[in-house]
Design a protein around this motif. Structure first.
Motif, PDB file in Angstrom:
ATOM      1  N   PRO A   1      31.321 -29.933  59.721  1.00  0.00           N
ATOM      2  CA  PRO A   1      32.193 -29.307  58.802  1.00  0.00           C
ATOM      3  C   PRO A   1      31.881 -29.097  57.618  1.00  0.00           C
ATOM      4  CG  PRO A   1      32.638 -31.873  59.109  1.00  0.00           C
ATOM      5  CD  PRO A   1      31.344 -31.325  60.006  1.00  0.00           C
ATOM      6  N   LEU A   2      30.968 -29.785  56.898  1.00  0.00           N
ATOM      7  CA  LEU A   2      30.436 -29.318  55.695  1.00  0.00           C
ATOM      8  C   LEU A   2      29.536 -28.299  55.448  1.00  0.00           C
ATOM      9  CD1 LEU A   2      30.655 -32.983  54.269  1.00  0.00           C
ATOM     10  CD2 LEU A   2      32.182 -31.368  54.366  1.00  0.00           C
TER      11      LEU A   2
ATOM     12  N   SER B   1      35.333 -32.521  50.993  1.00  0.00           N
ATOM     13  CA  SER B   1      34.586 -33.505  50.633  1.00  0.00           C
ATOM     14  C   SER B   1      35.077 -34.706  51.913  1.00  0.00           C
ATOM     15  CB  SER B   1      35.188 -33.994  49.514  1.00  0.00           C
ATOM     16  OG  SER B   1      34.920 -35.215  49.151  1.00  0.00           O
ATOM     17  N   PRO B   2      33.970 -35.389  52.330  1.00  0.00           N
ATOM     18  CA  PRO B   2      34.431 -36.368  53.145  1.00  0.00           C
ATOM     19  C   PRO B   2      35.148 -37.642  52.715  1.00  0.00           C
ATOM     20  CG  PRO B   2      32.021 -36.386  52.610  1.00  0.00           C
ATOM     21  CD  PRO B   2      32.469 -35.428  51.769  1.00  0.00           C
ATOM     22  N   ASP B   3      35.134 -37.597  51.433  1.00  0.00           N
ATOM     23  CA  ASP B   3      35.921 -38.695  50.720  1.00  0.00           C
ATOM     24  C   ASP B   3      37.432 -39.104  51.313  1.00  0.00           C
ATOM     25  OD1 ASP B   3      36.680 -40.641  49.078  1.00  0.00           O
ATOM     26  OD2 ASP B   3      36.412 -39.713  47.189  1.00  0.00           O
TER      27      ASP B   3
ATOM     28  N   GLU C   1      40.630 -31.378  43.434  1.00  0.00           N
ATOM     29  CA  GLU C   1      39.949 -30.731  44.503  1.00  0.00           C
ATOM     30  C   GLU C   1      40.950 -30.470  45.780  1.00  0.00           C
ATOM     31  OE1 GLU C   1      36.693 -33.294  45.394  1.00  0.00           O
ATOM     32  OE2 GLU C   1      36.201 -33.601  43.147  1.00  0.00           O
ATOM     33  N   GLY C   2      40.656 -29.540  46.448  1.00  0.00           N
ATOM     34  CA  GLY C   2      41.528 -29.346  47.383  1.00  0.00           C
ATOM     35  C   GLY C   2      40.349 -29.796  48.674  1.00  0.00           C
ATOM     36  N   ASN C   3      41.070 -30.228  49.826  1.00  0.00           N
ATOM     37  CA  ASN C   3      40.324 -30.368  51.209  1.00  0.00           C
ATOM     38  C   ASN C   3      39.176 -31.723  50.621  1.00  0.00           C
ATOM     39  OD1 ASN C   3      39.605 -30.498  53.771  1.00  0.00           O
ATOM     40  ND2 ASN C   3      37.969 -28.675  53.508  1.00  0.00           N
ATOM     41  N   SER C   4      39.769 -32.681  49.864  1.00  0.00           N
ATOM     42  CA  SER C   4      39.134 -33.743  49.728  1.00  0.00           C
ATOM     43  C   SER C   4      39.696 -34.898  50.801  1.00  0.00           C
ATOM     44  CB  SER C   4      39.393 -34.411  48.237  1.00  0.00           C
ATOM     45  OG  SER C   4      38.584 -35.505  48.125  1.00  0.00           O
TER      46      SER C   4
ATOM     47  N   LYS D   1      40.090 -36.764  41.397  1.00  0.00           N
ATOM     48  CA  LYS D   1      38.747 -37.476  41.252  1.00  0.00           C
ATOM     49  C   LYS D   1      38.023 -37.583  40.415  1.00  0.00           C
ATOM     50  CE  LYS D   1      37.902 -39.219  44.920  1.00  0.00           C
ATOM     51  NZ  LYS D   1      38.555 -40.303  45.391  1.00  0.00           N
ATOM     52  N   SER D   2      36.805 -38.514  40.127  1.00  0.00           N
ATOM     53  CA  SER D   2      35.993 -38.352  38.788  1.00  0.00           C
ATOM     54  C   SER D   2      34.601 -38.811  39.258  1.00  0.00           C
ATOM     55  CB  SER D   2      36.593 -39.306  37.863  1.00  0.00           C
ATOM     56  OG  SER D   2      36.669 -40.424  38.322  1.00  0.00           O
TER      57      SER D   2
END
Length: 702
Positions: free
Chosen positions: A536-537, A543-545, A674-677, A684-685
């Motif tokens: 997917p990335l 982000s996979p977070d 962020e979008g799609n995190s 986030k930071s």
């Protein structure tokens, strides 16, 4: 002794006589005719024909040639005997083959019942079912199409000692394969020619909406014709195979009826095999296997012999069952222990097998839903397609330069962009493994179908008011003198107003896939798209977070020297909590969910009144936009500002995988929205020197 055997010589007369029984070698080669004497030359007959010359053997009966004729006749009789022996063997072999074929043709599933069996009330019901099933089977086989086949038949005549071969026609069932439609050898070249013609029309229809409409109608008609032809062929094929399906169904029913009879026959003759329902079921299955085995082994024999073998096997099985029951009655404890050990072993084996099957199934599932090409090839192919889109955007941007002289330019433009996973899924389903070179032709084809740019000139007749100057003669009423004066007047003037209409349509790749892929390939395409090829990335997919959004309370942001845009940051922070990203990827122009981190950033810029940057892929579109304009800062860049774009490279391969908006920095960490995190909007930071930060897209707000 000579090469022709023992020879006796009369010393007085000089006459020779063979006394050996050996067959002379000369009899096996061509005899040379003796030279004719002049007086023996052919004389003309009264009818004008020449008389045949007489040989030495005919003129001299007692000459050595007579013995040669006698030996030759003996050799011929020997060879005739040998030939007759071979002919008889071939005839017997052919007869056995013909008998086997005849027995195979007369093979039947009908059982023959004795009077005693028919008089047994317990078996009457099953005999009736077996007869009815056999009748239906005979009727179904009679309905199978027949064909006449020319066969050879070898016979041997004992009187003459010679074999004969004759041909005759024999009626046989037509094999199923003869109903299979033959492939047209011209189908593939015709298909390739059609694709070539359609591509040519596609390249022309961009400049003519009439051609485009006619082409779309023609493509729709072609699809309808192909669908109808396919359904007609399938119906014709199904109709041809109907007798064979009916015969197979009837044969299965006859087999079942015969097995039921055999079981109840065995049960009637051996009541001891009744017992519990489980034992009855096992006995019936045993009889069924025995009957099927006997029927297979019997081949051309009748089913009656198979039935006899089955009854014998059933009786033997009943005796074995009785002995086994007696053994269990004598040793109950040992049997229980053995059964428990067996059950334990089965449970352990089943557990291990299920684990192995689950692992194997999991691995097969992952491999079966993953992109088969190398990651570098996937990214390079995506970059090639994005370059074509960038070229299209530049062409649109230069319309007014390339087509000057128009009074007005009117734009009706769909968005330029695609879902990278849609393209990769399509290419993988069609080509399996591909490289940028092998996929180039298909990229051109898909691009030509996805984007249609039409330029249409329009002329409007408009009117405008013009002030013109004229002269007239004026007479002084007092003196009567005349003079000329100039005056101005307004007139309505018609003129041509030239307009260039620029229209761009974007057809989603998902619709193109439905048109170009076969049903099997389309199913594969949907699976790849659903799983994103298990990568997917790969194209900047987010982000996979999966952690929660962070709290900015107590954070003291340090402003740099570059001006930022806090309004766009506030807009982005209000989106925190959105899951799925539908407002952003649908705004961009996607009909289904895409990896939407870049769509989110583009949406934020668009809501702030900016038409650029607008990108859906990080590495192939976003990063090049900033770098080509000199608006790029590498990791560690100190003068970042609110509203800048931040790009991430999660796997360290040099390609951007994710993008977000910079909120600001406190001197040691950078804060982002962020979008799609983890498929959601989050704050986030990261440490300013975090190794996964690829760089910053620096916005110019002046």
């Amino acid at each position: 002794m000579t090469r022709e055997g023992a020879v006796e010589v009369n010393a007085a007369t000089g006459k020779k006589k063979r006394i050996s029984n050996r067959i002379r070698d000369a009899d096996l080669v061509k005899k040379e005719a003796a030279p004719q004497q002049p007086e023996q030359a052919a004389q003309p007959l009264p009818g004008g024909a020449a008389s045949a010359p007489l040989s030495d053997a005919a003129q001299l009966p007692h000459a050595p040639g007579a013995e040669r004729e006698q030996d030759t006749a003996t050799a011929e009789r020997v060879f005739e005997h040998i030939d007759g022996t071979h002919t008889r063997k071939a005839s017997k072999k052919a007869a056995r083959k013909a008998q086997a074929e005849a027995e195979a043709r007369t093979h039947t599933s009908r059982l023959q019942f004795t009077e005693e069996e028919r008089a047994t009330p317990e078996l009457e019901k099953y005999i009736r079912k077996s007869d009815k099933a056999a009748d239906r089977l005979d009727a179904a086989k009679a309905a199978i199409p027949k064909e006449k086949k020319l066969v050879k038949e070898r016979t041997f005549d004992e009187a003459t000692g010679k074999g004969k071969t004759r041909l005759r026609f024999e009626e046989q069932e037509k094999p199923i394969g003869k109903n299979k439609p033959h492939n047209n050898p011209l189908s593939r070249p015709t298909q390739e020619a059609g694709i070539f013609v359609h591509n040519k029309i596609h390249s022309v229809e961009k400049d003519n909406s009439g051609v485009e409409g006619a082409h779309k109608s023609e493509e729709l008609a072609e699809k309808g014709a192909k669908y109808g032809a396919r359904k007609v062929k399938e119906g014709y094929r199904s109709h041809k195979l109907k007798p064979y399906r009916a015969a197979a169904k009837a044969e299965k029913a006859a087999f079942k009826a015969n097995v039921d009879f055999q079981y109840h026959k065995a049960l009637h003759e051996n009541p001891q095999i009744g017992g519990t329902p489980l034992s009855r079921f096992m006995q019936k299955q045993q009889i069924k296997r025995q009957y099927a085995k006997a029927a297979r082994k019997s081949g051309a024999k009748t089913a009656q012999k198979a039935a006899e073998n089955t009854r014998k096997a059933a009786k033997k099985t009943a005796e074995e069952t009785k002995n086994a029951a007696a053994f269990v009655a004598r040793h109950p404890a040992g049997v229980c222990i053995a059964v428990a050990a067996l059950l334990l072993f089965i449970m352990i084996s089943a557990g291990l097998s299920s684990c192995g099957s689950m692992f194997s199934g999991l691995m097969n599932g992952i491999l079966g839903t993953s992109y088969t090409s190398e990651d570098s090839d996937l990214v390079a192919t995506e970059n090639n397609y994005a370059a074509k889109e960038n070229g299209l955007q530049q062409r649109i941007d230069n319309i007014e330069r390339d087509y000057p002289g128009y009074d007005e330019y009117r734009y009706d433009l769909d968005s330029i962009g695609h879902n990278p996973h849609e393209l990769a899924s399509y290419l993988t389903a069609l080509l399996q493994t591909y490289t940028p070179q092998s996929a180039q032709a298909e990229l051109n084809r898909v691009f030509g179908m996805q984007y249609t740019l039409t330029l249409t000139e329009e002329i409007e007749v408009r009117h405008r008011t013009e002030t013109r100057t004229g002269t007239r003669t004026v007479t002084d009423p007092e003196t009567g003198a005349t003079s000329t004066e100039t005056y101005e007047y307004e007139v309505e003037v018609a003129y041509n107003y030239y307009i260039l209409n620029v229209k761009l349509t974007n057809k989603p790749i998902s619709e193109i896939a439905e048109e170009l892929l076969t049903p099997e390939q389309l199913e594969m395409y949907r699976v790849y798209l659903e799983t994103s090829g298990n990568k997917p990335l790969l194209f900047g997919g987010g982000s996979p977070d999966t952690g929660a959004s962070e709290d900015l309370s107590g954070v003291q942001l340090v402003n740099g020297t570059r001006p930022g845009n806090t309004a766009i940051v506030d807009l982005a922070k209000r989106q925190v909590g959105n899951v799925g990203g539908r407002p952003y990827w649908s705004w961009y122009g996607f009909n289904s969910r895409a990896e939407w981190c870049a769509c989110f950033v583009s949406w934020c810029y668009g809501q702030s009144g900016l038409s650029e940057p607008r990108f859906a892929a990080c590495q192939s579109q976003g990063v090049p936009w900033f770098q080509s304009r000199g608006q790029w800062g590498a990791r560690g860049y100190e003068n970042i500002a609110p509203g800048d774009a931040i790009f991430f490279d999660w796997d360290g391969d040099g390609s951007a995988d994710h993008v977000g908006l910079v909120i600001g920095t406190d001197g040691s960490r950078v804060y982002t929205v962020e979008g799609n995190s983890g498929d959601a909007c989050k704050i986030k930071s990261y440490d300013l020197n975090y190794s996964c930060i690829k760089g910053y897209g620096l916005m110019n707000w002046n």
